[in-house]
Design an enzyme around this catalytic site. Structure first.
Site, PDB file in Angstrom:
ATOM      1  N   LYS A   1      -7.423   1.427  34.612  1.00 14.46           N
ATOM      2  CA  LYS A   1      -8.103   0.780  33.500  1.00 14.46           C
ATOM      3  C   LYS A   1      -7.722  -0.691  33.497  1.00 14.46           C
ATOM      4  CE  LYS A   1      -8.789   0.833  28.541  1.00 14.46           C
ATOM      5  NZ  LYS A   1      -8.559   1.520  27.277  1.00 14.46           N
TER       6      LYS A   1
ATOM      7  N   GLU B   1      -1.427   3.599  40.501  1.00  8.67           N
ATOM      8  CA  GLU B   1      -1.618   4.242  39.187  1.00  8.67           C
ATOM      9  C   GLU B   1      -2.109   5.685  39.354  1.00  8.67           C
ATOM     10  OE1 GLU B   1      -0.850   3.418  36.217  1.00  8.67           O
ATOM     11  OE2 GLU B   1      -0.715   1.239  36.080  1.00  8.67           O
TER      12      GLU B   1
ATOM     13  N   ARG C   1     -15.085  -2.720  21.159  1.00  9.83           N
ATOM     14  CA  ARG C   1     -14.096  -3.073  20.140  1.00  9.83           C
ATOM     15  C   ARG C   1     -14.765  -3.335  18.799  1.00  9.83           C
ATOM     16  NH1 ARG C   1     -10.050  -6.526  24.125  1.00  9.83           N
ATOM     17  NH2 ARG C   1      -9.613  -4.722  25.465  1.00  9.83           N
TER      18      ARG C   1
ATOM     19  N   ARG D   1      -4.567  -7.459  25.989  1.00 11.39           N
ATOM     20  CA  ARG D   1      -3.982  -6.215  26.506  1.00 11.39           C
ATOM     21  C   ARG D   1      -3.445  -6.377  27.938  1.00 11.39           C
ATOM     22  NH1 ARG D   1      -5.738  -3.326  22.223  1.00 11.39           N
ATOM     23  NH2 ARG D   1      -7.912  -2.670  21.954  1.00 11.39           N
TER      24      ARG D   1
ATOM     25  N   LYS E   1     -12.199   2.472  35.334  1.00  7.69           N
ATOM     26  CA  LYS E   1     -12.885   1.793  34.228  1.00  7.69           C
ATOM     27  C   LYS E   1     -12.584   0.315  34.238  1.00  7.69           C
ATOM     28  CE  LYS E   1     -12.680   1.815  29.258  1.00  7.69           C
ATOM     29  NZ  LYS E   1     -11.822   2.060  28.171  1.00  7.69           N
TER      30      LYS E   1
ATOM     31  N   CYS F   1      -5.542   7.355  22.067  1.00  8.18           N
ATOM     32  CA  CYS F   1      -4.993   6.001  22.022  1.00  8.18           C
ATOM     33  C   CYS F   1      -4.677   5.670  20.571  1.00  8.18           C
ATOM     34  CB  CYS F   1      -5.962   4.980  22.610  1.00  8.18           C
ATOM     35  SG  CYS F   1      -5.092   3.477  23.140  1.00  8.18           S
TER      36      CYS F   1
HETATM   37  C1  PBG Z   1      -9.167   2.296  23.716  1.00  5.28           C
HETATM   38  C2  PBG Z   1     -10.375   2.270  24.572  1.00  5.28           C
HETATM   39  C3  PBG Z   1     -11.159   1.159  24.917  1.00  5.28           C
HETATM   40  C4  PBG Z   1     -12.231   1.653  25.664  1.00  5.28           C
HETATM   41  C5  PBG Z   1     -12.050   3.028  25.769  1.00  5.28           C
HETATM   42  N1  PBG Z   1     -10.897   3.385  25.104  1.00  5.28           N
HETATM   43  C6  PBG Z   1     -11.026  -0.266  24.549  1.00  5.28           C
HETATM   44  C7  PBG Z   1      -9.900  -1.051  25.038  1.00  5.28           C
HETATM   45  O1  PBG Z   1      -9.033  -0.583  25.789  1.00  5.28           O
HETATM   46  O2  PBG Z   1      -9.817  -2.200  24.614  1.00  5.28           O
HETATM   47  C8  PBG Z   1     -13.364   0.830  26.214  1.00  5.28           C
HETATM   48  C9  PBG Z   1     -14.670   1.546  26.295  1.00  5.28           C
HETATM   49  C10 PBG Z   1     -15.859   0.680  26.447  1.00  5.28           C
HETATM   50  O3  PBG Z   1     -15.828  -0.570  26.493  1.00  5.28           O
HETATM   51  O4  PBG Z   1     -16.954   1.263  26.508  1.00  5.28           O
HETATM   52  N2  PBG Z   1      -7.978   2.045  24.382  1.00  5.28           N
HETATM   53 ZN    ZN Z   2      -6.242   1.632  22.985  1.00  5.31          ZN
END
Ligand code: PBG
Ligand code: ZN
Length: 322
Positions: A191, A229, A201, A213, A244, A116
């Site tokens: 997600k 998805e 974060r 987001r 997730k 990411c």
């Molecule tokens: C990055 C990412 C996130 C998580 C995993 N990869 C944060 C988000 O999308 O804001 C969350 C993992 C967690 O809360 O344990 N895209």
């Molecule tokens: Zn991200």
């Protein structure tokens, strides 16, 4: 008379008829890695979870391996951020260096990398930004480049978490074209735009600097969309699917299990971990028991794989209770 209690009478009977079990081999342990030398910084909202300096990875990996854990998921905290997140695909980037170190120290350890841009962009979004818009197609080559750099460093599995449309196909094509045909792709297909990511974060320093987001992550109100998805990511070449968060989405996990034959992972996210730790610290719950119950629920709902910050504690407990 029909008496279900007959099968609950003794521990041996209960063990005999148990439908679901936790197994240390099913866990993936997330790791936060920083370029700050010597670092071992505990994350305030995630007691027991640290940001590890690159130079201190070997000691952490030795501990992980000694517990019987065999897979890690890497998140990087780069020294510098910019508008496009170029540190994400740098050859000497934090993840690229981490993968090489881990593979040198523990060649058997399965290395999964989160793909990411949000930890690497100055604005904290998962894609390229124009004004207040997160651009989809402009982001795809950057994600492909990032995944490719992870594969080149030796990652076994790349896991895109950005939620841009078409990224699985873009990454798969880039990997295949460069000969990384055996690098597996674990897609964060389902997600949600969840408030449960708050502690993460802080940990990964990846909070969006404006907006949220919700134009790319899924609406928590939607379950059918999860199947769409999964269908798309499967068609694009995903080898494994992630749902997730986990606990508030066990219905989605169950639906996903019934829908796909691909290996399915539940991501037991940071906020879920934080809630449990907070209640445990206050003495309001029996933390270990609730943790095992939560993890078991994810398996029962259909997860094959558990991505969890509890992996080390769970591995310890599973060993003791055997
Ligand atoms: C990055 C990412 C996130 C998580 C995993 N990869 C944060 C988000 O999308 O804001 C969350 C993992 C967690 O809360 O344990 N895209
Ligand atoms: Zn991200």
């Amino acid at each position: 008379m029909l008496r279900p209690r007959r099968l609950r009478r003794t521990a041996a009977l209960r063990d005999l008829v148990r439908e679901t079990a936790l197994d240390v081999r099913d866990f993936i342990y997330p790791l936060f890695i920083t370029e700050r030398t010597g670092a071992r910084e505990e994350i305030a909202s995630m007691p027991g979870i640290y940001r590890h300096g690159l130079d201190r990875l070997e000691e952490e990996l030795a501990e992980i391996a000694a517990l019987g854990l065999r897979a890690v998921l890497l998140f990087g905290l780069p020294a510098h951020k910019d508008a496009v997140g170029s540190a994400a695909w740098a050859e000497d980037g934090v993840i690229q260096r981490a993968v090489r170190r881990i593979k040198a120290a523990q060649p058997e350890m399965l290395v999964v990398t989160d793909v990411c841009l949000c930890e690497y962009t100055s604005h904290g979004h998962c894609g390229v930004v124009r004004g207040t818009e997160i651009l989809n197609d402009e982001t795809l080559p950057l994600l492909a480049r990032t995944a490719l750099s992870h594969a080149a460093a030796g990652a076994d599995v790349v896991a895109p978490s950005d939620m841009m449309d078409g990224r699985v196909a873009a990454i798969r094509a880039a990997l295949d074209e460069r000969g990384f045909t055996d690098t597996a792709l674990m897609a964060y297909s389902v997600k949600y735009a969840s408030a449960y990511y708050g502690p993460f974060r802080e940990a990964a320093d990846g909070a969006p600097q404006f907006g949220d987001r919700r134009t790319y992550q899924m609406d928590p109100a939607n379950a059918r969309e999860a199947l769409r998805e999964i269908a798309l990511d499967t068609a694009e070449g995903a080898d494994m699917i992630i749902v997730k968060p986990a606990l508030a989405y066990l219905d989605v996990l169950r639906a996903a299990r019934e829908y796909t034959v691909l290996p399915l992972a539940a991501y037991n996210v940071s906020g879920e971990y934080a809630l449990l730790k907070a209640a445990g610290r206050l003495g309001w719950i029996d933390e270990e028991s609730v943790m095992l119950e939560n993890l078991l629920a994810m398996k029962r709902a259909g997860a094959d794989i558990l991505i969890s910050y509890h992996a080390k504690e769970a591995a310890r407990l599973l060993r003791e209770r055997l």
